[in-house]
Design a protein around this motif. Structure first.
Motif, PDB file in Angstrom:
ATOM      1  N   THR A 182       0.848  -1.187   0.000  1.00 18.23           N
ATOM      2  CA  THR A 182       0.000   0.000   0.000  1.00 18.23           C
ATOM      3  C   THR A 182       0.885   1.238   0.000  1.00 18.23           C
ATOM      4  N   VAL A 183       0.750   2.030  -1.048  1.00 20.40           N
ATOM      5  CA  VAL A 183       1.541   3.258  -1.186  1.00 20.40           C
ATOM      6  C   VAL A 183       0.661   4.435  -0.782  1.00 20.40           C
ATOM      7  N   PRO A 184       1.008   5.149   0.279  1.00 19.02           N
ATOM      8  CA  PRO A 184       0.158   6.252   0.735  1.00 19.02           C
ATOM      9  C   PRO A 184       0.225   7.454  -0.202  1.00 19.02           C
ATOM     10  N   ALA A 185      -0.845   8.227  -0.233  1.00 20.70           N
ATOM     11  CA  ALA A 185      -0.874   9.437  -1.053  1.00 20.70           C
ATOM     12  C   ALA A 185       0.166  10.437  -0.564  1.00 20.70           C
ATOM     13  N   GLY A 186       0.887  11.026  -1.505  1.00 21.39           N
ATOM     14  CA  GLY A 186       1.864  12.053  -1.156  1.00 21.39           C
ATOM     15  C   GLY A 186       3.285  11.569  -1.028  1.00 21.39           C
ATOM     16  N   VAL A 187       3.572  10.288  -1.318  1.00 13.62           N
ATOM     17  CA  VAL A 187       4.940   9.780  -1.170  1.00 13.62           C
ATOM     18  C   VAL A 187       5.890  10.536  -2.081  1.00 13.62           C
ATOM     19  N   ARG A 270      -1.222  30.424  -9.314  1.00 12.66           N
ATOM     20  CA  ARG A 270      -1.306  29.375  -8.299  1.00 12.66           C
ATOM     21  C   ARG A 270      -2.732  28.844  -8.174  1.00 12.66           C
ATOM     22  N   LEU A 271      -2.856  27.517  -8.266  1.00 12.19           N
ATOM     23  CA  LEU A 271      -4.140  26.861  -8.019  1.00 12.19           C
ATOM     24  C   LEU A 271      -4.057  26.176  -6.657  1.00 12.19           C
ATOM     25  N   LYS A 272      -4.773  26.694  -5.700  1.00 12.38           N
ATOM     26  CA  LYS A 272      -4.701  26.202  -4.328  1.00 12.38           C
ATOM     27  C   LYS A 272      -5.182  24.749  -4.214  1.00 12.38           C
ATOM     28  N   GLY A 273      -4.408  23.947  -3.482  1.00 14.95           N
ATOM     29  CA  GLY A 273      -4.824  22.587  -3.162  1.00 14.95           C
ATOM     30  C   GLY A 273      -4.774  21.590  -4.292  1.00 14.95           C
ATOM     31  N   LYS A 274      -4.133  21.956  -5.414  1.00 16.99           N
ATOM     32  CA  LYS A 274      -4.072  21.047  -6.567  1.00 16.99           C
ATOM     33  C   LYS A 274      -2.732  20.313  -6.655  1.00 16.99           C
ATOM     34  N   GLY A 275      -1.961  20.362  -5.579  1.00 19.36           N
ATOM     35  CA  GLY A 275      -0.679  19.671  -5.573  1.00 19.36           C
ATOM     36  C   GLY A 275      -0.760  18.329  -4.883  1.00 19.36           C
ATOM     37  N   PHE A 276       0.370  17.871  -4.312  1.00 26.36           N
ATOM     38  CA  PHE A 276       0.447  16.574  -3.640  1.00 26.36           C
ATOM     39  C   PHE A 276      -0.045  16.689  -2.196  1.00 26.36           C
ATOM     40  N   PRO A 277      -0.657  15.627  -1.675  1.00 28.41           N
ATOM     41  CA  PRO A 277      -0.999  15.630  -0.250  1.00 28.41           C
ATOM     42  C   PRO A 277       0.263  15.733   0.605  1.00 28.41           C
ATOM     43  N   ARG A 278       0.157  16.425   1.714  1.00 27.24           N
ATOM     44  CA  ARG A 278       1.289  16.561   2.631  1.00 27.24           C
ATOM     45  C   ARG A 278       1.251  15.417   3.631  1.00 27.24           C
ATOM     46  N   ILE A 279       2.218  14.495   3.525  1.00 29.99           N
ATOM     47  CA  ILE A 279       2.271  13.374   4.467  1.00 29.99           C
ATOM     48  C   ILE A 279       2.614  13.902   5.850  1.00 29.99           C
ATOM     49  N   ILE A 282      -1.176  18.913   6.908  1.00 32.16           N
ATOM     50  CA  ILE A 282      -2.585  19.198   6.670  1.00 32.16           C
ATOM     51  C   ILE A 282      -2.763  19.666   5.238  1.00 32.16           C
ATOM     52  N   GLY A 283      -3.741  19.070   4.550  1.00 30.07           N
ATOM     53  CA  GLY A 283      -4.084  19.524   3.211  1.00 30.07           C
ATOM     54  C   GLY A 283      -3.077  19.147   2.146  1.00 30.07           C
ATOM     55  N   ASN A 284      -3.247  19.795   0.992  1.00 32.32           N
ATOM     56  CA  ASN A 284      -2.406  19.535  -0.178  1.00 32.32           C
ATOM     57  C   ASN A 284      -1.544  20.743  -0.509  1.00 32.32           C
ATOM     58  N   GLY A 285      -0.501  20.487  -1.283  1.00 34.20           N
ATOM     59  CA  GLY A 285       0.258  21.577  -1.853  1.00 34.20           C
ATOM     60  C   GLY A 285      -0.537  22.228  -2.975  1.00 34.20           C
ATOM     61  N   ASP A 286       0.092  23.130  -3.696  1.00 34.99           N
ATOM     62  CA  ASP A 286      -0.587  23.861  -4.758  1.00 34.99           C
ATOM     63  C   ASP A 286      -0.059  23.454  -6.124  1.00 34.99           C
ATOM     64  N   MET A 287      -0.807  23.846  -7.149  1.00 32.88           N
ATOM     65  CA  MET A 287      -0.331  23.688  -8.517  1.00 32.88           C
ATOM     66  C   MET A 287       0.165  25.050  -8.983  1.00 32.88           C
ATOM     67  N   LEU A 288       1.414  25.092  -9.425  1.00 29.24           N
ATOM     68  CA  LEU A 288       2.023  26.336  -9.879  1.00 29.24           C
ATOM     69  C   LEU A 288       2.093  26.316 -11.402  1.00 29.24           C
TER      70      LEU A 288
END
Length: 335
Positions: A182-187, A270-279, A282-288
């Motif tokens: 099982t590979v967790p989101a955000g690796v 910047r698109l907020k919250g469209k990046g990788f989950p932060r292992i 809290i929340g996700n990174g952004d899409m630049l």
């Protein structure tokens, strides 16, 4: 074929101290260790040679016999055809495993400490690393194994489950094994997933662990910056002047992005919250989204006519204006 001189193999002399011999072996072993030279037969043979040399020169009694009788003093009876319990094999088990017998895995651990625990990346599907616990006596911990698992950016963003196949030692035999990982989101690239007691399993003692090393495949469009994902987006020069709205891909689908009128090349949206989950966060990174204003290499006569007319009425742009102001200040300071 005559064997190489053990002192020459390690690059030491008869008068070298035990610490100097250990240091020389440690340096060479780091260089030629099989985990760092996957598929390199010459490096494998070299590692066997230096391991055999150190096994003898690090033992006071064996070193004494070697100094007196050469290789005959190591391989059993120096006066005849003896051979002893291990014959001419200083490693006990034979079969090309430099960790088998002789000075053994425990002595390797004492020599290297934690160096090999993290130093060897998973260049191939299966890599055996040195065990992390003492193995003296009848109770031994099996060797830890490493498996490099390649996944996509999208799988890293959403998490995934993969079935891996590998070979491990069980007792005295090799076993083909399959496991679900099982590979967790955000690796991230190079992150280790530990599967306890899924490594080599000795006949007596505890099993080693399996470390799955994450390798991110190169993406056609995206690049990763920690939890953020970067996209270079080319736009036509007319779109940069007039503004527009463009559909772009994201890690989990698509999104509409509004390009404001008058943008310049290199500007980042910047698109907020469209990046990788932060292992562990809290929340996700952004899409630049980095905008690259694309100008045509050729223009037809009508386009050129319109551009020349536009240029006559064009106002000074912000970056050009700022540059001219700085240039004037520079020239003024030089007078």
């Amino acid at each position: 074929m005559s064997k190489k001189d053990f002192y020459q193999t390690l690059g030491v002399t008869k008068s070298s101290s035990p610490e100097e011999i250990k240091k020389a072996y440690r340096k060479l072993a780091m260089q030629y260790h099989p985990d760092k030279n996957q598929g390199n037969k010459k490096a494998e043979e070299k590692f066997k040679e230096i391991s055999e040399a150190y096994e003898v020169l690090s033992d006071a009694e064996k070193k004494k016999n070697y100094d007196m009788f050469g290789h005959a003093g190591v391989n059993g009876n120096p006066f005849g055809a003896g051979g002893g319990a291990q014959g001419g094999n200083p490693f006990g088990r034979g079969g090309g495993n430099p960790f088998g017998g002789g000075f053994g895995q425990a002595d390797i651990n004492d020599l290297f400490g934690d160096i090999f625990g993290e130093a060897f990346g998973g260049g191939g599907a299966r890599t055996r690393s040195s065990s992390s616990s003492s193995q003296r006596g009848s109770s031994r911990k099996g060797a830890d194994l490493r498996y490099t698992l390649s996944i996509t950016f999208e799988e890293a963003a959403s998490g995934t489950e993969k079935v891996i196949s590998f070979v491990r030692q069980v007792g005295t035999k090799e076993e083909a094994a399959k496991l679900s990982v099982t590979v967790p989101a955000g690796v991230k690239e190079g992150q280790r997933l530990k599967l306890s007691e899924e490594g080599d399993k000795p006949s007596s003692g505890s099993a080693g662990d399996l470390y799955v090393i994450i390798s991110l495949q190169e993406h056609l469009l995206f690049k990763r910056e920690e939890a953020d994902v970067m996209l270079d987006l080319p736009v036509k020069y007319t779109e940069a002047i007039l503004g527009t709205e463009i559909e772009i891909p994201t890690l989990t689908g698509k999104a509409q992005i509004k390009i404001p009128a008058g943008i310049y090349s290199g500007q980042v949206l910047r698109l907020k919250g469209k990046g990788f989950p932060r292992i562990g966060g809290i929340g996700n990174g952004d899409m630049l989204v980095r905008l690259l204003v694309d100008t045509p290499q050729k223009t037809n006569s009508r386009q050129k006519e319109l551009l020349e007319e536009l240029n006559r009425y064009a106002e000074e742009t912000p970056l050009v204006k700022t540059y001219k102001e700085k240039l004037e200040n520079l020239l003024r300071s030089r007078k």
